[in-house]
Design a protein around this motif. Sequence first.
Motif, PDB file in Angstrom:
ATOM      1  N   GLY A 151     -13.705  -3.771  -6.873  1.00 16.60           N
ATOM      2  CA  GLY A 151     -12.437  -3.952  -6.170  1.00 16.60           C
ATOM      3  C   GLY A 151     -11.206  -3.809  -7.054  1.00 16.60           C
ATOM      4  O   GLY A 151     -10.097  -4.112  -6.628  1.00 16.60           O
ATOM      5  N   TRP A 152     -11.403  -3.293  -8.271  1.00 17.04           N
ATOM      6  CA  TRP A 152     -10.259  -3.234  -9.203  1.00 17.04           C
ATOM      7  C   TRP A 152      -9.182  -2.241  -8.770  1.00 17.04           C
ATOM      8  O   TRP A 152      -8.068  -2.291  -9.265  1.00 17.04           O
ATOM      9  N   THR A 153      -9.525  -1.360  -7.826  1.00 16.39           N
ATOM     10  CA  THR A 153      -8.518  -0.384  -7.383  1.00 16.39           C
ATOM     11  C   THR A 153      -7.670  -0.914  -6.223  1.00 16.39           C
ATOM     12  O   THR A 153      -6.756  -0.232  -5.779  1.00 16.39           O
ATOM     13  N   ARG A 154      -7.981  -2.092  -5.730  1.00  8.92           N
ATOM     14  CA  ARG A 154      -7.217  -2.619  -4.594  1.00  8.92           C
ATOM     15  C   ARG A 154      -5.733  -2.796  -4.941  1.00  8.92           C
ATOM     16  O   ARG A 154      -5.413  -3.220  -6.051  1.00  8.92           O
ATOM     17  N   HIS A 181     -10.432   7.356   1.590  1.00 10.23           N
ATOM     18  CA  HIS A 181      -9.307   6.722   2.285  1.00 10.23           C
ATOM     19  C   HIS A 181      -9.164   5.248   1.903  1.00 10.23           C
ATOM     20  O   HIS A 181      -8.953   4.387   2.750  1.00 10.23           O
ATOM     21  N   GLU A 182      -9.313   4.977   0.600  1.00 12.23           N
ATOM     22  CA  GLU A 182      -9.112   3.608   0.119  1.00 12.23           C
ATOM     23  C   GLU A 182      -7.640   3.406  -0.234  1.00 12.23           C
ATOM     24  O   GLU A 182      -6.998   4.316  -0.754  1.00 12.23           O
ATOM     25  N   PRO A 183      -7.118   2.194   0.000  1.00  9.60           N
ATOM     26  CA  PRO A 183      -5.705   1.958  -0.303  1.00  9.60           C
ATOM     27  C   PRO A 183      -5.440   1.857  -1.809  1.00  9.60           C
ATOM     28  O   PRO A 183      -6.292   1.392  -2.566  1.00  9.60           O
ATOM     29  N   ARG A 184      -4.276   2.285  -2.217  1.00  6.98           N
ATOM     30  CA  ARG A 184      -3.831   2.164  -3.602  1.00  6.98           C
ATOM     31  C   ARG A 184      -2.387   1.656  -3.613  1.00  6.98           C
ATOM     32  O   ARG A 184      -1.620   1.944  -2.694  1.00  6.98           O
ATOM     33  N   ILE A 211       0.856  -1.193   0.000  1.00  3.12           N
ATOM     34  CA  ILE A 211       0.000   0.000   0.000  1.00  3.12           C
ATOM     35  C   ILE A 211       0.891   1.242   0.000  1.00  3.12           C
ATOM     36  O   ILE A 211       1.757   1.396   0.866  1.00  3.12           O
ATOM     37  N   ASN A 212       0.707   2.099  -0.992  1.00  5.18           N
ATOM     38  CA  ASN A 212       1.518   3.302  -1.085  1.00  5.18           C
ATOM     39  C   ASN A 212       0.770   4.542  -0.597  1.00  5.18           C
ATOM     40  O   ASN A 212       1.360   5.460  -0.048  1.00  5.18           O
ATOM     41  N   ARG A 213      -0.520   4.557  -0.848  1.00  8.23           N
ATOM     42  CA  ARG A 213      -1.269   5.756  -0.450  1.00  8.23           C
ATOM     43  C   ARG A 213      -2.729   5.396  -0.212  1.00  8.23           C
ATOM     44  O   ARG A 213      -3.178   4.297  -0.561  1.00  8.23           O
ATOM     45  N   TYR A 214      -3.444   6.346   0.420  1.00 11.62           N
ATOM     46  CA  TYR A 214      -4.888   6.233   0.604  1.00 11.62           C
ATOM     47  C   TYR A 214      -5.541   7.421  -0.093  1.00 11.62           C
ATOM     48  O   TYR A 214      -4.997   8.525  -0.085  1.00 11.62           O
ATOM     49  N   CYS A 256       0.228   6.384 -13.889  1.00 14.08           N
ATOM     50  CA  CYS A 256      -1.088   6.349 -13.229  1.00 14.08           C
ATOM     51  C   CYS A 256      -1.141   7.055 -11.879  1.00 14.08           C
ATOM     52  O   CYS A 256      -2.219   7.380 -11.414  1.00 14.08           O
ATOM     53  N   THR A 257      -0.028   7.253 -11.212  1.00 13.63           N
ATOM     54  CA  THR A 257       0.077   7.938  -9.906  1.00 13.63           C
ATOM     55  C   THR A 257      -0.499   7.153  -8.716  1.00 13.63           C
ATOM     56  O   THR A 257      -0.593   7.692  -7.628  1.00 13.63           O
ATOM     57  N   ASP A 258      -0.882   5.891  -8.900  1.00 14.14           N
ATOM     58  CA  ASP A 258      -1.419   5.141  -7.765  1.00 14.14           C
ATOM     59  C   ASP A 258      -0.352   4.836  -6.711  1.00 14.14           C
ATOM     60  O   ASP A 258      -0.683   4.587  -5.565  1.00 14.14           O
ATOM     61  N   CYS A 259       0.915   4.856  -7.100  1.00 11.20           N
ATOM     62  CA  CYS A 259       1.981   4.502  -6.153  1.00 11.20           C
ATOM     63  C   CYS A 259       2.608   5.732  -5.503  1.00 11.20           C
ATOM     64  O   CYS A 259       3.676   5.639  -4.915  1.00 11.20           O
ATOM     65  N   ALA A 260       1.917   6.889  -5.608  1.00 10.50           N
ATOM     66  CA  ALA A 260       2.490   8.129  -5.077  1.00 10.50           C
ATOM     67  C   ALA A 260       2.609   8.071  -3.554  1.00 10.50           C
ATOM     68  O   ALA A 260       1.732   7.549  -2.866  1.00 10.50           O
ATOM     69  N   MET A 261       3.716   8.600  -3.047  1.00 12.10           N
ATOM     70  CA  MET A 261       3.951   8.644  -1.599  1.00 12.10           C
ATOM     71  C   MET A 261       4.591   9.983  -1.252  1.00 12.10           C
ATOM     72  O   MET A 261       4.926  10.773  -2.139  1.00 12.10           O
TER      73      MET A 261
END
Lengths: 167, 107, 389
Positions: free
Chosen positions: C131-134, B56-59, B48-51, B68-73
Motif C-alpha cells: 500500500g505504499w503507493t496510496r 487504475h490505482e490512485p496516486r 488523489i491526482n491521478r490513476y 516523481c510524477t505521482d501528482c501529475a494531472m
Amino acid sequence: MALIDEGYLEFSELQEKQKLPDAERFQRGPVAVLECIQQIPCNPCEAFCPFGAITVGSPITNLPVLDAKKCKGCGTCVAKCPGMAIFVVDKSYSGTKGSVSFPYEYYPLPQAGDEVAALNRKGKAVGTGKVLKVTNPASFDHTPVVTVETDLSLTDEVRNIKKGVLK
Amino acid sequence: MGMRVDHHVVLDVRDKRKTVTILVDGKPVEAREGEPLLSALLAAGIKINRYTRRFHEPRGLFCAIGQCTDCAMVVNGQPNVRTCIVPAQDGMVVETQDGLTRKETNL
Amino acid sequence: MILEKDVVVIGAGPAGLAASIEAAKAGAGVLLVDLNLKAGGQLFKQIHKFFGSRAHYSGTRGYDIGRKLVREAESLKVDVWLQSTAVGVFPGNKVGIERILDGGVKKLYTVHGKAVIIATGASENAVCFKGWTRPGVMGAGAAQTMVNVNHVRPGKKIVMLGSGNVGLIVSYQLMQAGCDVLALVEAAPKIGGYAVHAAKISRAGVPIITSHTIVEALGDEKGTVRGAVIAKVDSHFQPISGTERTIECDTIAIAAGLRPVVDLTRLMNCASVFEPVFGGFIPLHNTDMETSVKGIYVAGDSTGVEEASVAMEEGRIAGTAAAQSLGYLSAAEAGKTKKLLWERVNSLRSGPFGERRLTAEKNLLEHFREEIREPQPEIMIGGLAHGAD
C-alpha cells in the motif's frame, strides 16, 4: 541508554555525561543545565553566551562545559542552541517552588499566568505548572523561551508543557 | 480545522497573494496565485491526482519537488503536468488524470 | 548557437549557490541554472537552526542562509536561470538546458562552460510496504516542503517511518505546523539521528517505536491512507508475524534516507563508485572537487548525501578550483582558500557521527589519486565500470 534507544534522557544518564551545577550553585539563583551529551559539531552556545560561561573549544565536537560561577541564568543559550538541549533551572526563590525555562516553538504560545500540565523528558504529565513568562526578543530568532513554575522537586524532570490551559 | 497553516511560531505564514479560482474536475477551488497547484488541491482536501494506466490505482503527493510524477494531472487540456511545481493561475482547468487522459467519471 | 560562459553551475541549492559565489567573487562569469521557481534548493524548507560553527552559519535558520546566499549571488552578478532544467551534458563541456520562458514557452539552449559544476542534490528513498503507493504515503521531505514552503498540511494525523535526522526533524516541524505526529517507527533497535532531535519530539509526547516497521498502509474506500499497520521486526529486519497493530492516521511519511542524483555525471561517464555511507552511487572527485573528466566538478549531495553545511563548503571548494583553472586565481591564492575550506569540511565530519564520512571521504580521495590520478580531457569510456570494481 534510554536516549538512543527510546529518545529521551534519564536524569541519571545526564548526570553521568554532563557536569551539572552543584546544589550550592542552584541555591544562588537560575543557572543553565546543558543536556547536550553527544559529540556533534556545534558551538553556538559558546559563541553566544554573553558571560563566557560555556566552553566548547577545539575540536568543535567537544561537549560544552559550563562554568556555573560565570553563568547568570540569562537564557540566551536556551534560545540559541540548535539542538534545543539547554534549560535554565531556578531552585532558589522559595523553599517549595522552582522554575524551569525551556525553548518552545509551538503555536499557540502560552501566556504568563496560564495553568498548564508540566511534561517530563518523555512527554508524560508529571504535575502542574504556572507559566511565569514567555521571552521572545528578536535576538532569539523565533525561539520563544517559556519559564514555568513547578514544585521544587520536579525541576530536574520538567522540560516541556502540554498545549492548552488546564480547566 | 482547514489544511492551511494559518499560524506558526517560526514562519511568517501571512499570505499576501491574491486569491484566484481554479476549476478542478468542473468544480471551483480557491488557490493563492502562484502557489503550486498541488497546494491548493491539498488545502481543499483533494488527495488523489491521478490513476495509473493499467490498474487504475490512485496516486497523490509523494515528492513535492517535481521528481516523481505521482501528482501529475491534466492541466488546461495537457496531460502529465506535475502539479507540485506548476504555479496556480486564475481560471486554470485542472482534471484528475486516468492513464494518459482525463478521468471521464469525474465529469 | 552555443552560448559561452566561464562556469556553468547546475543546481541552485546550497552547493550550487556557494560554488557560484566563489567563482564569481574571483571574477569568473557564472551561469547558475535550476529547474525550480526559486533558487535555494531545499534550504527554504529547513526552518530549524543549523549546527556547526559560525563559519557554517550555525544558529541560523536554513531559510535565512538561503536568502543570504541568493542575495550574495545576485550582488555578484551571477546569471541565474530558473525553471531551467539541464537535460544533458555533452563532450566538450556543453550543457543542454531546457528553459521555460514567460508564458510557459520552452526553449532549448546549449551553453559551453569552460568549467561545469554539477550540484544536482539528492532524492528521497522509498520503502515499499504493502500500500505504499496510496495517496497519503509520501516522502518526509515532501511533507516538510508542504508545511514549511507551501504552508499546507499534508494531513492531520501522521506516522513517520525512520529515525534519522530527517525523520526526527520533520516530525518536529509537522507538529510546529499543527499536525499530530502519532508515532515515529524505526526498524533499527536504536535511534539513527541526533539524540537532541529525538529528545525534542519525545518531550512533546511522540512515541519513538524502535525495532518496528510499517508493513501496510491501509486505505479507505477511495484508496487514500486511513491507517498504518506496524509490526515488530527480528534481527534481520523481517516483520514478526502476530505482532501487528494498527495506528489510525491519514498520512505516512517515509524518512529512509536520500540518494545522490547522478544522471548528469553518469552521462559524462565520470568514474563512479558505490559508497553506502554517502547514499549510493557517486562520482569520484579529487581535492578540487573535479571528477575524472577534466573541467567537470561536483559538489553537495550529488557527490554524497550529507548536510547542507557540508554542501556549501564543497561548493566553495569547487567554485574556487574552477576559478583557479580558468586563471582567475593564482595557485597560491586558491590553495590557501581551499586548505581553509577543507579544514572546515573536516570539522563538520568530526566526532562519532562524522567519523564514518571522514574515513569514507579519505578513501574516495585516495581511490581517485591512485586510479584516476589526473582528470582526463576526454570521456573515459567504461568509466563507471572502472570505478565500480
